[in-house]
Design a protein around this motif. Structure first.
Motif, short mmCIF file in Angstrom:
data_model
loop_
_atom_site.label_atom_id
_atom_site.label_comp_id
_atom_site.label_asym_id
_atom_site.label_seq_id
_atom_site.Cartn_x
_atom_site.Cartn_y
_atom_site.Cartn_z
N ASN A 1 0.81 -1.24 0.00
CA ASN A 1 0.00 0.00 0.00
C ASN A 1 0.83 1.28 0.00
N GLN A 2 2.11 1.17 -0.39
CA GLN A 2 2.96 2.36 -0.48
C GLN A 2 2.54 3.16 -1.73
N ILE A 3 2.30 4.45 -1.53
CA ILE A 3 1.81 5.31 -2.62
C ILE A 3 2.94 6.16 -3.19
N SER A 4 3.11 6.10 -4.50
CA SER A 4 4.15 6.88 -5.16
C SER A 4 3.86 8.38 -5.03
N THR A 5 4.82 9.13 -4.49
CA THR A 5 4.62 10.55 -4.19
C THR A 5 4.43 11.39 -5.45
N ARG A 6 5.30 11.19 -6.44
CA ARG A 6 5.26 12.03 -7.64
C ARG A 6 3.90 11.93 -8.35
N GLU A 7 3.44 10.71 -8.55
CA GLU A 7 2.15 10.51 -9.25
C GLU A 7 0.97 10.99 -8.41
N PHE A 8 1.09 10.84 -7.09
CA PHE A 8 0.05 11.34 -6.19
C PHE A 8 -0.08 12.87 -6.32
N LEU A 9 1.04 13.54 -6.41
CA LEU A 9 1.03 15.01 -6.55
C LEU A 9 0.43 15.43 -7.89
N GLU A 10 0.74 14.67 -8.95
CA GLU A 10 0.16 14.98 -10.27
C GLU A 10 -1.36 14.83 -10.25
N ALA A 11 -1.84 13.76 -9.63
CA ALA A 11 -3.28 13.52 -9.55
C ALA A 11 -3.96 14.58 -8.68
N SER A 12 -3.29 14.99 -7.62
CA SER A 12 -3.85 16.01 -6.73
C SER A 12 -3.93 17.36 -7.43
N SER A 13 -2.90 17.69 -8.21
CA SER A 13 -2.91 18.96 -8.97
C SER A 13 -4.03 18.95 -10.00
N SER A 14 -4.27 17.79 -10.61
CA SER A 14 -5.36 17.66 -11.58
C SER A 14 -6.71 17.86 -10.90
N LEU A 15 -6.83 17.33 -9.68
CA LEU A 15 -8.08 17.45 -8.92
C LEU A 15 -8.39 18.92 -8.60
N VAL A 16 -7.36 19.68 -8.25
CA VAL A 16 -7.57 21.08 -7.88
C VAL A 16 -8.26 21.86 -9.01
N LYS A 17 -7.97 21.47 -10.26
CA LYS A 17 -8.57 22.14 -11.43
C LYS A 17 -10.09 21.97 -11.46
N LEU A 18 -10.58 20.95 -10.76
CA LEU A 18 -12.03 20.73 -10.68
C LEU A 18 -12.72 21.94 -10.04
N PHE A 19 -12.04 22.56 -9.07
CA PHE A 19 -12.62 23.70 -8.38
C PHE A 19 -12.74 24.92 -9.29
N ASP A 20 -11.88 24.98 -10.32
CA ASP A 20 -11.99 26.07 -11.30
C ASP A 20 -13.33 25.99 -12.03
N LEU A 21 -13.80 24.75 -12.26
CA LEU A 21 -15.08 24.54 -12.96
C LEU A 21 -16.27 24.98 -12.13
N LEU A 22 -16.06 25.08 -10.82
CA LEU A 22 -17.16 25.51 -9.96
C LEU A 22 -17.41 27.00 -10.14
N GLY A 23 -16.43 27.68 -10.75
CA GLY A 23 -16.62 29.04 -11.26
C GLY A 23 -16.93 30.12 -10.26
N SER A 24 -16.43 30.00 -9.04
CA SER A 24 -16.66 31.07 -8.07
C SER A 24 -15.37 31.43 -7.36
N ALA A 25 -15.15 32.71 -7.16
CA ALA A 25 -13.97 33.20 -6.44
C ALA A 25 -13.99 32.68 -5.00
N ALA A 26 -15.17 32.31 -4.51
CA ALA A 26 -15.28 31.81 -3.13
C ALA A 26 -14.47 30.54 -2.91
N PHE A 27 -14.28 29.77 -3.99
CA PHE A 27 -13.52 28.51 -3.86
C PHE A 27 -12.01 28.73 -3.87
#
Length: 201
Positions: A23-49
Motif C-alpha cells: 500500500n505504499q503510494i508513489s509521491t510524484r504521481e500522487f502530486l500529479e493527480a492532486s494537482s489535476s483534482l484542484v482544477k475541478l474547483f476552477d469549474l465551480l466558477g466562483s472566487a469563493a472557492f
C-alpha cells in the motif's frame, strides 16, 4: 468541438497512481493527480472557492519541496512521513500531506454526495460533505469562509455540462475517479491513524 472530457484532459487520475503490495503510494504521481483534482474547483466558477484551491495548492507545493529535498526517502508518501518522524524536526511534508488528504476527503465526499443524490443541488451536497469532513478541523473564523464557498456552488446541470459533452461518458468517468480517490484517501488516513502521525498537526 472536442469530445474530450475534463477527465480525459487530466495529467493523471487517481486510478493511475502506483500503489505497491504494501500500500505504499508513489509521491510524484500522487502530486500529479492532486494537482489535476484542484482544477475541478476552477469549474465551480466562483472566487469563493479560491480559499480551497490556495489551501490545496499550498500543501502540494510543500510536499513537492520535501520530495526535492529528500527524493530517496520521499519516493512514497509513507516513506516521507516515516523519515520526518525519525528526524524529529519540522514535519513539513507530514503536515502538508495530512491537510491535503483532508481536502481530498472533502472533495471525494462532495462528489459522491452529488452523484448519489441527483435530485439535490450542489450547494446542498457540498455543504453536507463539508459538515461530514473538514468542518471539525476548522476554527470559528475559517468555517464561515468555507460555508460561503459551499453556497457559491453552481447548478449541477451547469457543472456537469462543463465536465464534458458526452454526459454518459462523464458519469462513468466521475464514478471511477471518485472510487479511486476514496481508495487512495483511505490508505493515507489509515496510515496516519496506525502511527498517530498526525498528532499535534
Amino acid at each position: 468541438m472536442s469530445d474530450k472530457t475534463f477527465f480525459d484532459e487530466m495529467k493523471r487520475s487517481f486510478k493511475d497512481i502506483p500503489v505497491d503490495e504494501h500500500n505504499q503510494i508513489s509521491t510524484r504521481e500522487f502530486l500529479e493527480a492532486s494537482s489535476s483534482l484542484v482544477k475541478l474547483f476552477d469549474l465551480l466558477g466562483s472566487a469563493a472557492f479560491q480559499v480551497v484551491v490556495n489551501d490545496m495548492n499550498g500543501n502540494i507545493t510543500k510536499i513537492q519541496k520535501r520530495l526535492a529535498q529528500d527524493p530517496e526517502h520521499s519516493k512514497t508518501l509513507q516513506g516521507m512521513v516515516l523519515e520526518e518522524t525519525k528526524d524529529g524536526g519540522k514535519k513539513m511534508g507530514t503536515q502538508a500531506l495530512l491537510w491535503l488528504s483532508r481536502g481530498l476527503q472533502f472533495t471525494e465526499a462532495a462528489m459522491r454526495e452529488t452523484l448519489d443524490h441527483p435530485e439535490k443541488e450542489m450547494t446542498e451536497t457540498f455543504t453536507t460533505a463539508y459538515k461530514g469532513t473538514l468542518i471539525k478541523y476548522h476554527s470559528m473564523f475559517v468555517r464561515p469562509i468555507f460555508k460561503l464557498a459551499m453556497k457559491a456552488c453552481p447548478y449541477r446541470k451547469d457543472f456537469f455540462a462543463k465536465l464534458g459533452k458526452d454526459q454518459e461518458k462523464v458519469s462513468e468517468q466521475i464514478r471511477e475517479w471518485v472510487k479511486a480517490l476514496a481508495g487512495i484517501v483511505k490508505i493515507i488516513m489509515n496510515f496516519y491513524a496506525s502511527g498517530n502521525y498526525g498528532r499535534g498537526l
